[in-house]
Design an enzyme around this catalytic site. Structure first.
Site, PDB file in Angstrom:
ATOM      1  CB  THR A  75      55.165  45.175  15.623  1.00 42.72           C
ATOM      2  OG1 THR A  75      54.790  45.014  16.978  1.00 42.72           O
ATOM      3  CG2 THR A  75      55.096  43.828  14.905  1.00 42.72           C
TER       4      THR A  75
ATOM      5  CG  ASN B  29      53.926  44.169  23.215  1.00 47.14           C
ATOM      6  OD1 ASN B  29      53.172  44.431  22.284  1.00 47.14           O
ATOM      7  ND2 ASN B  29      53.550  44.228  24.474  1.00 47.14           N
TER       8      ASN B  29
ATOM      9  CG  ASP C 279      50.480  41.291  23.167  1.00 48.29           C
ATOM     10  OD1 ASP C 279      50.071  42.441  23.427  1.00 48.29           O
ATOM     11  OD2 ASP C 279      51.103  41.026  22.122  1.00 48.29           O
TER      12      ASP C 279
ATOM     13  CB  SER D 284      46.925  41.612  16.375  1.00 46.87           C
ATOM     14  OG  SER D 284      46.132  41.691  17.520  1.00 46.87           O
TER      15      SER D 284
ATOM     16  N   GLY E  91      51.336  47.265  14.201  1.00 47.39           N
ATOM     17  CA  GLY E  91      50.165  48.068  14.585  1.00 47.39           C
ATOM     18  C   GLY E  91      49.255  47.439  15.617  1.00 47.39           C
TER      19      GLY E  91
END
Ligand code: DON
Length: 568
Positions: A385, A405, A427, A457, A477
């Site tokens: 990402t 992703n 996800d 996230s 991450g």
């Protein structure tokens, strides 16, 4: 531009040649437009702080950072630079930079306006809750992560056009550097990249060739796609030739994205998640990213503790932060999902009363317990990402995290259009309790529904104090993103660290399940004491933070943990 002396020593002649060639490209001289790929080798190791007095940018790739700097110096504002950098990253960093993926943007203008933009992918209309389950009800991860069925409806181009309302320069000037790069940029495939991505990059670019070391990567079809977008705008991507090429590509595989899915896609302005932490105001991303809620919960859980009275990196300080993380990530798994589709009690989850109650069973000096559930453990997240931070000379700030992703998304390139598609459908919780490749346990609120956004996230964040900009930050991450942002904020606010030290200091990650702490390079004694407290330690945590810190005298500390910071 001032640089630390260490960096000055490191500037090599090759780097200077890159800058010269770049000037040639941008100032449109008649020099050859193909650049020797050998010039584009850059290493993603430790990068020192760049100090600047007016404006700065930070991103993973030197070329996208130079595009950002160029736009700022030509009179563009932070939004202009962020748009041009996103488009440049789609060319020079196809692992994560994209027009076939999605992301989030947090911005704060110097008049105090704060906005958060959600250009996250959505599930296609034909998606269904059990679409990745086999006959035994087990998750078929290869379907949710690779190939056409893994693709969510892309949001990046919609996001870029939505943010154009804050831009100063015409779109054609912002996309032109990306077009020039796609036409003129080529590089020899890097062995490191190949090692990490060969399995997810089956037959991708320029028609069905597997990459091997030494192959040269060129993107003429992408250049043509970007030109169509330059000339015809947002509609080109969502309703025009590009949309048709995406749908044709879907039909070549088992993809389900239709023209209607593309036409109906909308980037959405969300109410920013804003809260105070020790006299600072944190502005961050609300749902459908879990990032803001997690950062809010973790910071507020540790706020009652006198963190600055413990040494930074001490086991006392780590003990409190790990326990806050355990509790926050548990809530992520149980409650969080796209609030346009499911009820999420965000206000309660970030309320002082609730967070105090969560920490009631914390015993200093001891590891807490995550109640065991039999969950699959996925491999360590890779960093595909990407984040960019920008501050312009007027103090406008933009923080963008964008992704396909996994590295190179689902590994499918849109035939005739030359860009990679995401595998963001992974996800979602493919079933309650299932994990995604980005980490994190998915709960029922994150099950698949048509047009729903999958929980993220990504945490583009901005910190202010007394109405003055303090910091712009973010990182890739997967589920480790909120952990890295949380600890960077603590490093600056509680431990008074400068940007470089805050970024490069060792960090940890605990996401409730599995009940283990992944740690960066802490001293062996720290690890031993944590083990004695009862923690299961798993070595290996790293981030790719992009941070700009604004000091009281308005000077900037610009840090790209492993990419390229630029300023003037
Ligand atoms: O939205 C998310 O949280 C993930 N799709 C992000 C994936 C990621 O950060 C992978 N690289 N580091």
């Amino acid at each position: 531009m001032q640089r630390s002396s260490m960096y000055k020593n490191k500037i090599s002649s090759i780097f200077l040649i890159i800058i010269c060639l770049f000037s040639v490209l941008f100032f449109n001289c008649s020099a050859p437009r193909t650049i020797n790929h050998k010039l584009y080798k850059y290493d993603q190791s430790y990068q020192p702080t760049v100090y600047a007095s007016h404006a700065g940018v930070s991103s993973i790739h030197p070329l996208s950072s130079k595009v950002g700097l160029y736009i700022l110096q030509k009179g563009g504002n932070a939004i202009d630079a962020a748009i041009a950098m996103q488009l440049a990253l789609a060319v020079v960093y196809p692992e994560a930079g994209n027009i076939g993926g999605g992301g989030f943007m947090t911005m704060r203008l110097n008049d105090g306006t704060t906005r958060t933009l959600d250009f996250r992918e959505t599930a296609p209309a034909a998606a269904s809750r059990d679409m990745y389950l086999d006959q035994k009800g087990e998750v078929n991860f290869s379907k949710s992560t690779s190939g056409h069925l893994a693709v969510g409806v892309p949001g990046t181009i919609a996001g870029i056009f939505e943010s154009m309302q804050y831009a100063k320069l015409p779109f054609k000037e912002l996309i032109q550097p990306a077009i020039d790069l796609a036409e003129g940029y080529s590089y020899m495939v890097d062995p490191v990249r190949i090692n990490t991505s060969i399995n997810t990059m089956p037959s991708a670019l320029d028609g069905h060739i597997s990459f091997k070391k030494g192959d040269v990567f060129r993107q003429p079809e992408l250049a043509a796609t970007l030109k169509r977008i330059r000339d015809r705008g947002r509609k080109e991507f969502y309703e025009g030739k590009t949309a048709r090429l995406i749908v044709e590509e879907m039909k070549r595989g088992s993809g389900i994205i239709t023209m209607n899915d593309l036409k109906n896609y909308k980037a959405k302005w969300r109410k920013p998640l804003v809260f105070d932490y020790r006299g600072h105001t944190i502005i961050t991303m609300p749902l459908p990213s879990s990032g803001g809620v997690l950062i809010n919960q973790m910071l507020k859980m540790i706020e009652p503790y006198p963190m600055s009275s413990y040494e930074r990196g001490s086991t006392a300080s780590l003990n409190i932060m790990i326990e806050a993380a355990r509790r926050a990530y548990r809530d992520r798994a149980i409650y969080l999902g796209d609030a346009d589709f499911v009820n999420v009690p965000v206000e309660r989850l970030v309320s002082t009363q609730y967070l105090e109650s969560q920490m009631k069973d914390f015993i200093p000096g001891q590891s807490g317990i995550s109640r065991p559930i039999n969950l699959p453990i996925t491999k360590q997240e890779s960093h595909q990402t990407t984040h960019l931070s920008v501050v312009d000379k007027d103090g406008n700030a933009v923080s963008v995290t964008t992704t396909l992703n996994m590295p190179y998304g689902c590994g499918v390139v849109v035939g005739g259009a030359g860009f990679l598609l995401n595998n963001e459908m992974d996800d979602f919780a493919k079933k309650p309790g299932a994990r995604s490749a980005s980490g994190g346990v998915g709960g029922t609120n994150n099950l698949i529904e048509p047009s729903k956004r999958m929980l993220s996230s990504m945490s583009p964040t901005i910190v202010i104090k007394d109405n003055h900009l303090v910091m712009v930050l973010g990182t890739p991450g997967g589920t480790t993103i909120p952990s890295a942002v949380f600890q960077t904020i603590v490093n600056v606010v509680d431990y008074n660290m400068n940007a470089g030290d805050a970024v490069h200091a060792a960090k940890f990650h605990h996401e409730w399940m599995p009940d283990q702490v992944s740690v960066g390079k802490f001293p062996i004694d720290t690890i031993t004491v944590l083990r004695k407290m009862g923690y299961k330690i798993n070595e290996g945590f790293d981030s790719y933070l992009e941070v700009i810190k604004v000091n009281k005298d308005k000077t900037l500390e610009i840090v790209s943990e492993r990419g390229d910071a630029e300023g003037y």
